[in-house]
Structures are given as C-alpha cells and as structure tokens.
Design an enzyme around this catalytic site. Sequence first.
Site, PDB file in Angstrom:
ATOM      1  N   HIS A  52      42.262  38.246  46.274  1.00 55.24           N
ATOM      2  CA  HIS A  52      43.181  37.725  47.294  1.00 55.24           C
ATOM      3  C   HIS A  52      42.423  37.451  48.584  1.00 55.24           C
ATOM      4  O   HIS A  52      41.252  37.802  48.708  1.00 55.24           O
ATOM      5  CB  HIS A  52      44.375  38.669  47.519  1.00 55.24           C
ATOM      6  CG  HIS A  52      44.036  39.983  48.164  1.00 55.24           C
ATOM      7  ND1 HIS A  52      43.268  40.941  47.549  1.00 55.24           N
ATOM      8  CD2 HIS A  52      44.366  40.506  49.373  1.00 55.24           C
ATOM      9  CE1 HIS A  52      43.148  41.996  48.345  1.00 55.24           C
ATOM     10  NE2 HIS A  52      43.798  41.756  49.468  1.00 55.24           N
ATOM     11  N   HIS A  54      42.394  38.350  51.834  1.00 60.46           N
ATOM     12  CA  HIS A  54      42.100  39.189  53.007  1.00 60.46           C
ATOM     13  C   HIS A  54      40.604  39.301  53.274  1.00 60.46           C
ATOM     14  O   HIS A  54      39.795  39.356  52.345  1.00 60.46           O
ATOM     15  CB  HIS A  54      42.722  40.578  52.837  1.00 60.46           C
ATOM     16  CG  HIS A  54      44.212  40.573  53.001  1.00 60.46           C
ATOM     17  ND1 HIS A  54      45.030  41.540  52.464  1.00 60.46           N
ATOM     18  CD2 HIS A  54      45.036  39.695  53.652  1.00 60.46           C
ATOM     19  CE1 HIS A  54      46.293  41.270  52.778  1.00 60.46           C
ATOM     20  NE2 HIS A  54      46.317  40.155  53.492  1.00 60.46           N
ATOM     21  N   ASP A  56      38.655  41.641  54.219  1.00 60.86           N
ATOM     22  CA  ASP A  56      37.881  42.764  53.672  1.00 60.86           C
ATOM     23  C   ASP A  56      37.582  42.580  52.182  1.00 60.86           C
ATOM     24  O   ASP A  56      36.927  43.421  51.567  1.00 60.86           O
ATOM     25  CB  ASP A  56      38.580  44.109  53.943  1.00 60.86           C
ATOM     26  CG  ASP A  56      39.921  44.259  53.252  1.00 60.86           C
ATOM     27  OD1 ASP A  56      40.728  43.307  53.328  1.00 60.86           O
ATOM     28  OD2 ASP A  56      40.168  45.308  52.630  1.00 60.86           O
ATOM     29  N   HIS A  57      38.032  41.438  51.612  1.00 59.98           N
ATOM     30  CA  HIS A  57      37.734  41.117  50.210  1.00 59.98           C
ATOM     31  C   HIS A  57      36.922  39.828  50.067  1.00 59.98           C
ATOM     32  O   HIS A  57      36.418  39.530  48.989  1.00 59.98           O
ATOM     33  CB  HIS A  57      39.043  40.993  49.401  1.00 59.98           C
ATOM     34  CG  HIS A  57      39.842  42.261  49.423  1.00 59.98           C
ATOM     35  ND1 HIS A  57      40.019  43.033  48.307  1.00 59.98           N
ATOM     36  CD2 HIS A  57      40.464  42.905  50.442  1.00 59.98           C
ATOM     37  CE1 HIS A  57      40.739  44.113  48.636  1.00 59.98           C
ATOM     38  NE2 HIS A  57      41.019  44.044  49.931  1.00 59.98           N
ATOM     39  N   HIS A 108      51.382  42.064  47.431  1.00 58.43           N
ATOM     40  CA  HIS A 108      50.543  42.367  48.602  1.00 58.43           C
ATOM     41  C   HIS A 108      50.265  41.066  49.361  1.00 58.43           C
ATOM     42  O   HIS A 108      50.449  40.989  50.576  1.00 58.43           O
ATOM     43  CB  HIS A 108      49.256  43.027  48.118  1.00 58.43           C
ATOM     44  CG  HIS A 108      48.264  43.338  49.201  1.00 58.43           C
ATOM     45  ND1 HIS A 108      48.496  44.277  50.173  1.00 58.43           N
ATOM     46  CD2 HIS A 108      47.031  42.833  49.451  1.00 58.43           C
ATOM     47  CE1 HIS A 108      47.439  44.341  50.982  1.00 58.43           C
ATOM     48  NE2 HIS A 108      46.549  43.464  50.570  1.00 58.43           N
ATOM     49  N   ASP A 130      44.148  44.823  45.779  1.00 56.33           N
ATOM     50  CA  ASP A 130      45.029  45.682  46.575  1.00 56.33           C
ATOM     51  C   ASP A 130      46.445  45.725  46.002  1.00 56.33           C
ATOM     52  O   ASP A 130      47.416  45.916  46.730  1.00 56.33           O
ATOM     53  CB  ASP A 130      45.093  45.188  48.025  1.00 56.33           C
ATOM     54  CG  ASP A 130      43.821  45.495  48.802  1.00 56.33           C
ATOM     55  OD1 ASP A 130      42.923  46.151  48.252  1.00 56.33           O
ATOM     56  OD2 ASP A 130      43.734  45.056  49.967  1.00 56.33           O
ATOM     57  N   HIS A 168      40.205  50.107  47.206  1.00 53.22           N
ATOM     58  CA  HIS A 168      40.146  51.046  48.333  1.00 53.22           C
ATOM     59  C   HIS A 168      40.158  52.494  47.853  1.00 53.22           C
ATOM     60  O   HIS A 168      40.816  52.819  46.874  1.00 53.22           O
ATOM     61  CB  HIS A 168      41.334  50.842  49.292  1.00 53.22           C
ATOM     62  CG  HIS A 168      41.264  49.568  50.073  1.00 53.22           C
ATOM     63  ND1 HIS A 168      40.617  49.475  51.284  1.00 53.22           N
ATOM     64  CD2 HIS A 168      41.757  48.335  49.806  1.00 53.22           C
ATOM     65  CE1 HIS A 168      40.719  48.234  51.741  1.00 53.22           C
ATOM     66  NE2 HIS A 168      41.400  47.510  50.867  1.00 53.22           N
TER      67      HIS A 168
HETATM   68 FE    FE Z   1      41.973  45.399  51.175  1.00 51.63          FE
HETATM   69 ZN    ZN Z   2      44.359  43.250  51.066  1.00 52.13          ZN
END
Ligand code: FE
Ligand code: ZN
Length: 257
Positions: A52, A54, A56-57, A108, A130, A168
């Site tokens: 996805h 985001h 942080d990915h 998410h 996530d 995570h």
């Molecule tokens: Fe994340």
């Molecule tokens: Zn995420």
Amino acid sequence: MQLLPIPAFTDNYIWVLHHAQRALVVDPGEAEGVLHWLKLQGLQLDTILITHHHADHTGGVAALREATGARVVGPTEEPMPEPLQRVDEGDVVTVLGLSFQVIKVPGHTAGHIAFFCPDVDGAPLLFCGDTLFSGGCGRLFEGTPTQMLNALDRLSRLPDATQVCCTHEYTLSNLKFAQAVEPDNAELAAYVTHCQALRAQNFPTLPSSILVEKQINPFLRSRETAVRQAVSTHDPLASNDDVSIFATLRAWKNVFK
Ligand code: FE
Ligand code: ZN
C-alpha cells in the site's frame, strides 16, 4: 529460501526473502538498511513488492530501484512511485521461482493488497502489510469496517500453517488490548509470555501464523461470544451485528491505553 525482517524506523520490518543470491523485499520504507544487507550477503535485488501507498512502506523504493534495477510490483488503485507493474485481485506474481497470489484487502487503505504464496519450502507464506498484525489489525484510514472485516475473513481462511509477515512490531501493545478484551483466553496468555520473552532479547515476534492469530487476535475473533460480550460491555449502545461489533472493537482499540 531465507526469510528475515530488516528493522526500519521505530517499529517497521522490511521483509526479505532470498535464495541463490537473488532477493525480494516487501514494503521498503527506506533503502539504506536493505542496501547494506544486500551488499553484506552478496545478493542481487530481483523484485520489490508493495502492499500500500504509505510512506513507511514506499519511501525507499526509488533509491532501491535506482541502485539495483529491481522490478517494482504494487497495487492498481494506489498512488505509487512510478514506474511499476500494477497488480490486482487474482493476479499471480512470479518471483525467485515462487508464485505469489494477489489478494485485495482494502480497509487500512482503499487499494491495499497482500501477497500469498502457498508453498515456500513446503510452508505457505503471507505478506500482509498493515492489514493484519499479530494480535491486531491496521487502522481504518481509508476503508470501512465492512471492508476490513471481509479482508480479515479472507486472510483467516488461508491455511493454518501460513507464516504471517506483518510490517510492524506492534505485537506486545496489541496483546495488551487483546487481554483487556479476552482476559480468560488461555492461549492468549501463553502467547503473551512467549512474545515478552522474544522482545526481552530484542527478537522479532514475527512471523506469526494464521492458526495463532485465530486463537489470540480479537480482530479475527469478533464473532466469538467472549469478544462480543466484551464489546457490548465496553459500549452498551453498540449494535449486535457482525460489522457493528467489529467497528466498535476497532474504535475501542483506537482509544485504548
Ligand atoms: Fe505502516
Ligand atoms: Zn500503513
């Protein structure tokens, strides 16, 4: 095949799967740790899988592509660092000789996908981003409770032995909530002890398995009597249908400390 999580930021894991000097990575939020590992192990990066949009990915995708020429594979319906191969429900991604099925799991984010391989050295493997965490699930930033419940239902129907690679290390805080919901769940209590011991040595609690998650994760157990009762005690005004119970459980977790 070797599977390992490279820690990133405060609690992210960038999963690496490698065999015969070729590697795939999943959701590289940053490039540096991955490049270091590739160099250390003498690995060639073959493919980057993205679940996805985001940051942080995806934050490390451009730098990794530039440094390695790796192919990038991600979801159709999300803003992504171009160019990439976009995949959707039912598509199969072949990488390192493995076949990963794309499963659409919105909730998410609106276009979140997961990658499932039925056989990695004899065991099924899931990269779920996530959507599913050990003991928890992702927050509903873009999707509805109905979508997330459907997504988790689909993942819970995967084989029990499936190794669940979440992005995570949220396990211990998720389990605190899980125990507030199900204080009498003996499997949960044993799993808490197990995970506390791992974290005390700074080991990851992941991968988990579908079997474990069905036993301990309240978000896969929202139809269990004990969970339903805890939810209606927490919010006596909550409706009693499956989606409302799930939505109330998710909202409860959002404010749980
Ligand atoms: Fe994340
Ligand atoms: Zn995420």
